[in-house]
Scaffold this motif. Structure first.
Motif, mmCIF file in Angstrom:
data_model
loop_
_atom_site.group_PDB
_atom_site.id
_atom_site.type_symbol
_atom_site.label_atom_id
_atom_site.label_comp_id
_atom_site.label_asym_id
_atom_site.label_seq_id
_atom_site.Cartn_x
_atom_site.Cartn_y
_atom_site.Cartn_z
ATOM 1 N N MET A 56 24.691 82.300 -10.988
ATOM 2 C CA MET A 56 23.917 81.608 -10.184
ATOM 3 C C MET A 56 24.134 80.090 -10.235
ATOM 4 O O MET A 56 23.760 79.574 -11.417
ATOM 5 N N SER A 57 24.195 79.573 -9.235
ATOM 6 C CA SER A 57 24.342 77.833 -9.319
ATOM 7 C C SER A 57 23.066 77.224 -9.221
ATOM 8 O O SER A 57 22.002 78.042 -9.065
ATOM 9 N N ALA A 58 23.122 76.081 -9.617
ATOM 10 C CA ALA A 58 21.845 75.345 -9.668
ATOM 11 C C ALA A 58 20.977 75.342 -8.353
ATOM 12 O O ALA A 58 19.989 75.289 -8.149
ATOM 13 N N SER A 59 21.764 74.902 -7.250
ATOM 14 C CA SER A 59 21.292 74.896 -5.744
ATOM 15 C C SER A 59 21.098 75.989 -5.478
ATOM 16 O O SER A 59 19.912 76.235 -4.888
ATOM 17 N N GLU A 60 21.534 77.163 -5.755
ATOM 18 C CA GLU A 60 20.888 78.545 -5.286
ATOM 19 C C GLU A 60 19.517 78.763 -6.036
ATOM 20 O O GLU A 60 18.881 79.505 -5.485
ATOM 21 N N LEU A 61 19.707 78.394 -7.355
ATOM 22 C CA LEU A 61 18.364 78.540 -8.195
ATOM 23 C C LEU A 61 17.294 77.868 -7.579
ATOM 24 O O LEU A 61 16.129 78.419 -7.330
ATOM 25 N N ILE A 62 17.529 76.589 -7.174
ATOM 26 C CA ILE A 62 16.378 75.781 -6.526
ATOM 27 C C ILE A 62 15.919 76.376 -5.339
ATOM 28 O O ILE A 62 14.660 76.410 -5.104
ATOM 29 N N GLY A 63 16.918 76.999 -4.296
ATOM 30 C CA GLY A 63 16.480 77.645 -3.338
ATOM 31 C C GLY A 63 15.672 78.860 -3.542
ATOM 32 O O GLY A 63 14.479 79.238 -2.788
ATOM 33 N N GLN A 64 15.739 79.631 -4.513
ATOM 34 C CA GLN A 64 15.045 80.878 -4.864
ATOM 35 C C GLN A 64 13.682 80.343 -5.316
ATOM 36 O O GLN A 64 12.627 80.822 -4.892
ATOM 37 N N LEU A 65 13.534 79.222 -6.138
ATOM 38 C CA LEU A 65 12.512 78.720 -6.560
ATOM 39 C C LEU A 65 11.614 78.289 -5.774
ATOM 40 O O LEU A 65 10.348 78.580 -5.646
ATOM 41 N N GLN A 66 11.973 77.550 -4.606
ATOM 42 C CA GLN A 66 11.597 76.700 -3.503
ATOM 43 C C GLN A 66 10.729 78.090 -2.602
ATOM 44 O O GLN A 66 9.699 78.087 -2.022
ATOM 45 N N GLU A 67 11.768 79.207 -2.542
ATOM 46 C CA GLU A 67 11.162 80.257 -1.652
ATOM 47 C C GLU A 67 10.192 81.191 -2.120
ATOM 48 O O GLU A 67 9.233 81.420 -1.557
ATOM 49 N N ARG A 68 10.145 81.014 -3.453
ATOM 50 C CA ARG A 68 9.075 82.065 -4.211
ATOM 51 C C ARG A 68 7.879 81.127 -4.355
ATOM 52 O O ARG A 68 6.749 81.832 -4.082
ATOM 53 N N PHE A 69 7.747 79.908 -4.808
ATOM 54 C CA PHE A 69 6.802 79.229 -5.203
ATOM 55 C C PHE A 69 6.258 78.307 -3.974
ATOM 56 O O PHE A 69 4.995 77.948 -4.120
ATOM 57 N N GLY A 70 7.145 77.949 -3.158
ATOM 58 C CA GLY A 70 6.444 77.187 -1.971
ATOM 59 C C GLY A 70 5.916 75.598 -2.614
ATOM 60 O O GLY A 70 6.595 74.843 -3.080
ATOM 61 N N ASP A 71 4.781 75.448 -1.744
ATOM 62 C CA ASP A 71 4.173 74.121 -2.300
ATOM 63 C C ASP A 71 3.752 73.863 -3.719
ATOM 64 O O ASP A 71 3.349 72.847 -4.069
ATOM 65 N N THR A 72 3.681 75.036 -4.495
ATOM 66 C CA THR A 72 3.392 74.963 -5.971
ATOM 67 C C THR A 72 4.460 74.220 -6.613
ATOM 68 O O THR A 72 4.082 73.287 -7.651
ATOM 69 N N LEU A 73 5.653 73.970 -6.062
ATOM 70 C CA LEU A 73 6.548 72.950 -6.698
ATOM 71 C C LEU A 73 6.309 71.669 -6.192
ATOM 72 O O LEU A 73 6.587 71.465 -4.934
ATOM 73 N N LEU A 74 6.002 70.924 -7.050
ATOM 74 C CA LEU A 74 5.858 69.343 -6.673
ATOM 75 C C LEU A 74 7.079 68.892 -6.601
ATOM 76 O O LEU A 74 6.938 67.649 -5.864
ATOM 77 N N ASP A 75 7.892 69.217 -7.303
ATOM 78 C CA ASP A 75 9.257 68.401 -7.330
ATOM 79 C C ASP A 75 10.358 69.421 -7.687
ATOM 80 O O ASP A 75 10.118 70.145 -8.489
ATOM 81 N N ALA A 76 11.653 69.422 -7.343
ATOM 82 C CA ALA A 76 12.640 70.269 -7.853
ATOM 83 C C ALA A 76 14.020 69.325 -7.526
ATOM 84 O O ALA A 76 14.306 69.153 -6.572
ATOM 85 N N THR A 77 14.739 69.084 -8.835
ATOM 86 C CA THR A 77 16.006 68.406 -8.854
ATOM 87 C C THR A 77 17.072 69.136 -9.504
ATOM 88 O O THR A 77 16.677 70.021 -10.375
ATOM 89 N N VAL A 78 18.338 68.578 -9.383
ATOM 90 C CA VAL A 78 19.344 68.995 -10.208
ATOM 91 C C VAL A 78 19.956 67.808 -10.778
ATOM 92 O O VAL A 78 20.214 66.964 -10.064
ATOM 93 N N ALA A 79 20.111 67.800 -11.839
ATOM 94 C CA ALA A 79 20.952 66.678 -12.852
ATOM 95 C C ALA A 79 21.729 67.296 -13.649
ATOM 96 O O ALA A 79 21.431 68.172 -14.614
ATOM 97 N N LEU A 80 23.025 66.929 -13.646
ATOM 98 C CA LEU A 80 24.075 67.522 -14.869
ATOM 99 C C LEU A 80 23.778 68.869 -14.498
ATOM 100 O O LEU A 80 23.929 69.628 -15.615
ATOM 101 N N ASN A 81 23.833 69.537 -13.474
ATOM 102 C CA ASN A 81 23.828 70.905 -13.167
ATOM 103 C C ASN A 81 22.797 71.591 -13.929
ATOM 104 O O ASN A 81 22.972 73.112 -14.258
#
Length: 245
Positions: free
Chosen positions: A1-26
């Motif tokens: 799973m790529s980093a962008s795919e993981l962020i998508g899953q996290l945002q879909e699962r946790f919604g507004d609970t995530l105050l920030d989500a970033t990718v750096a150095l994969n």
């Protein structure tokens, strides 16, 4: 799973609970509030889409004067000895604090606990950042009931940064000495410390006394541009030749 795919899953699962989500150095870093840490951590460990079974590390961070520094490190020159003279951050020696502005010293979101997770099942890594709501008494929940390996990691962050992990069964210092005062990794902790240890020949034992190191401004070693050593060797050779003549 790529980093962008993981962020998508996290945002879909946790919604507004995530105050920030970033990718750096994969690598993915998310931020959650301290109040949401336990529920988020349990879901990340147990749900099959994530399965972060292993806690690799917990570390503290002090963001006091984050982004402000005395040292210019973008370039190295042969004329950099004036760097560090003007105080821009709180990480200074005693006696220089009065030079700092109130704006520099007062920062929101000062202390954070950072959790490094590994999913062996999904071959995925994740970093969770949690800021303590109160910088005067930084408290975040302990995750020791979720990842048992957090025990000594949280003790280390408590010892070095003064972050209190609520619910930890044995939160005491782990690296500093008995009776140590303060937290040495805080940015406003004196670089020379507060006390020093000496052997007292009269008492015939080791004693503590106020630190005797004279406060001074420390500047980094200047790294010369490429070719400078060769130029110096050339000048030395010319000087030796003139002397021999």
């Amino acid at each position: 799973m790529s980093a962008s795919e993981l962020i998508g899953q996290l945002q879909e699962r946790f919604g507004d609970t995530l105050l920030d989500a970033t990718v750096a150095l994969n690598e993915v870093t998310i931020e959650v509030a301290a109040a949401d840490l336990i529920d988020t951590a349990m879901a990340l460990r147990d749900e099959k889409d994530f399965r972060f079974e292993q806690l690799v590390d917990v570390c503290g961070v002090d963001y006091l004067a984050y982004g402000d520094a005395e040292w210019s490190t973008d370039e190295t020159t042969s004329t950099g000895f004036s760097r560090g003279v003007d105080a821009n951050s709180a990480g200074r020696l005693p006696g220089l604090e009065e030079e700092l502005s109130t704006e520099t010293l007062q920062k929101d979101r000062r202390f954070a606990a950072v959790y490094h997770l590994l999913s062996v099942s999904n071959n995925q890594r994740l970093r969770i950042k949690v800021f303590a709501p109160d910088e005067q008494l930084p408290v975040v929940p302990s995750v020791i009931d979720i990842w048992n390996g957090a025990n000594w990691f949280e003790r280390e962050a408590f010892d070095l940064y003064g972050i209190i992990f609520e619910g930890h069964p044995d939160l005491r210092r782990i690296l500093t000495d008995y009776g140590f005062i303060g937290h040495p990794f805080r940015k406003d902790f004196p670089l020379s410390g507060n006390v020093e240890v000496i052997y007292d020949p009269e008492k015939q034992r080791v004693v503590y006394q106020p630190v005797s190191i004279e406060p001074r401004v420390l500047v980094p070693r200047v790294i010369r541009a490429e070719g400078a050593p060769e130029a110096m060797d050339s000048e030395s050779s010319e000087t030796e030749t003139e002397t021999d003549a």
